[in-house]
Scaffold this motif. Sequence first.
Motif, PDB file in Angstrom:
ATOM      1  N   GLU A  40      25.036  39.307  46.430  1.00 13.81           N
ATOM      2  CA  GLU A  40      25.988  39.634  45.372  1.00 13.81           C
ATOM      3  C   GLU A  40      27.269  38.820  45.513  1.00 13.81           C
ATOM      4  O   GLU A  40      27.830  38.334  44.517  1.00 13.81           O
ATOM      5  N   LEU A  41      27.748  38.673  46.741  1.00 13.44           N
ATOM      6  CA  LEU A  41      28.966  37.904  46.965  1.00 13.44           C
ATOM      7  C   LEU A  41      28.753  36.434  46.618  1.00 13.44           C
ATOM      8  O   LEU A  41      29.637  35.785  46.031  1.00 13.44           O
ATOM      9  N   ILE A  42      27.601  35.879  46.961  1.00 12.31           N
ATOM     10  CA  ILE A  42      27.307  34.492  46.619  1.00 12.31           C
ATOM     11  C   ILE A  42      27.272  34.315  45.103  1.00 12.31           C
ATOM     12  O   ILE A  42      27.796  33.329  44.565  1.00 12.31           O
ATOM     13  N   GLU A  43      26.677  35.276  44.413  1.00 14.50           N
ATOM     14  CA  GLU A  43      26.628  35.198  42.951  1.00 14.50           C
ATOM     15  C   GLU A  43      28.022  35.240  42.346  1.00 14.50           C
ATOM     16  O   GLU A  43      28.355  34.458  41.444  1.00 14.50           O
ATOM     17  N   LEU A  44      28.867  36.142  42.847  1.00 18.04           N
ATOM     18  CA  LEU A  44      30.228  36.241  42.335  1.00 18.04           C
ATOM     19  C   LEU A  44      31.034  34.978  42.643  1.00 18.04           C
ATOM     20  O   LEU A  44      31.814  34.508  41.806  1.00 18.04           O
ATOM     21  N   GLU A  45      30.861  34.447  43.838  1.00 18.83           N
ATOM     22  CA  GLU A  45      31.594  33.240  44.217  1.00 18.83           C
ATOM     23  C   GLU A  45      31.163  32.051  43.374  1.00 18.83           C
ATOM     24  O   GLU A  45      32.000  31.253  42.925  1.00 18.83           O
ATOM     25  N   TYR A  46      29.877  31.908  43.129  1.00 18.97           N
ATOM     26  CA  TYR A  46      29.375  30.809  42.305  1.00 18.97           C
ATOM     27  C   TYR A  46      29.894  30.932  40.870  1.00 18.97           C
ATOM     28  O   TYR A  46      30.285  29.935  40.253  1.00 18.97           O
ATOM     29  N   ARG A  47      29.902  32.156  40.352  1.00 21.12           N
ATOM     30  CA  ARG A  47      30.418  32.362  38.994  1.00 21.12           C
ATOM     31  C   ARG A  47      31.908  32.046  38.937  1.00 21.12           C
ATOM     32  O   ARG A  47      32.388  31.459  37.960  1.00 21.12           O
ATOM     33  N   TYR A  48      32.652  32.423  39.968  1.00 18.74           N
ATOM     34  CA  TYR A  48      34.090  32.135  39.997  1.00 18.74           C
ATOM     35  C   TYR A  48      34.352  30.631  40.007  1.00 18.74           C
ATOM     36  O   TYR A  48      35.248  30.141  39.307  1.00 18.74           O
ATOM     37  N   LEU A  49      33.581  29.890  40.793  1.00 22.69           N
ATOM     38  CA  LEU A  49      33.771  28.443  40.874  1.00 22.69           C
ATOM     39  C   LEU A  49      33.469  27.768  39.534  1.00 22.69           C
ATOM     40  O   LEU A  49      34.228  26.891  39.088  1.00 22.69           O
ATOM     41  N   THR A  50      32.376  28.155  38.896  1.00 23.18           N
ATOM     42  CA  THR A  50      32.029  27.537  37.615  1.00 23.18           C
ATOM     43  C   THR A  50      33.048  27.889  36.537  1.00 23.18           C
ATOM     44  O   THR A  50      33.425  27.029  35.729  1.00 23.18           O
ATOM     45  N   GLU A  51      33.516  29.127  36.515  1.00 26.21           N
ATOM     46  CA  GLU A  51      34.526  29.518  35.524  1.00 26.21           C
ATOM     47  C   GLU A  51      35.852  28.817  35.793  1.00 26.21           C
ATOM     48  O   GLU A  51      36.553  28.427  34.846  1.00 26.21           O
ATOM     49  N   SER A  52      36.216  28.652  37.054  1.00 26.54           N
ATOM     50  CA  SER A  52      37.471  27.961  37.381  1.00 26.54           C
ATOM     51  C   SER A  52      37.415  26.511  36.933  1.00 26.54           C
ATOM     52  O   SER A  52      38.403  25.971  36.408  1.00 26.54           O
TER      53      SER A  52
END
Length: 273
Positions: free
Chosen positions: A21-33
């Motif tokens: 879950e943390l990896i998914e959230l981190e990946y989504r944060y990077l792409t959105e940033s």
Amino acid sequence: MDAPPDVPPVVPPTPADLRDELIELEYRYLTESSFRSDELRDRIFQFYLLIVSTASAVIIGLVQFNQGDTNSPLPIDVGTFRWALGGLALVIGLIGVVMVPIFVRLRRVVIECLQGTVLLKRYTLNAVGEERFGDAFIWDDQTLPRDENYGSASFLLVLVFMTLDTVMLTLPLYLIFFELYRPLTALLATLLFFVPLLTGQVMLYRYSLWRQLTGALARNRFMDKCARLGMTIPPNFDPVIKKPLWRAFLVGGILFAILFVGLVLLDFFALPF
């Protein structure tokens, strides 16, 4: 009364579930940033383009008004008029110069986000253990962008931005030269200042970007993380600085020399331009 339905027991998440879950959230944060950085860059460019377009339309309109109607009920002193227009253009140009470092930081954020996604992909690849898993992604440790090329869309947008603010910075000089020399001579004389200013901005942008990216690599310990994940980073991965600066200086020097020769020839042959 009916018996209440059985409530299933709450199963606490396992460490593997929390990790995924943390990896998914981190990946989504990077792409959105990364997306938001590009969006903000485009908005800044559109904002400044609107300012320059509006100011240019006002300046051209006032110049035509002042030259076309000598019996206007609103007489304008030519000297004061010229200084007012030049001051307006100079302020807009300085605003553009101040905003250029924003593009440096936004570009650094985009590259950092790409580096972060590559780290997450490599970690997932190690966890999955499937040989073909890495072939499903474009960006990896061999193709990861390290810098910004002069031919990239990102730099061309910044170059157009710097060209606009340089036009505003040198417009006061053109207004002065236009009163002293012939039109073409005034234009060439203005370009003699335009080219060094634009070249200096490009070199400063490249130097600032190099510092930002180099500092980000050290601060984020990107190379150490790659080594611990078993990634093979190319030996020339570090951002370069000498070659981009030399290329910018060379192109600016050639353009300056061409303009200088053209101005000398105009004066030598006394051409009516």
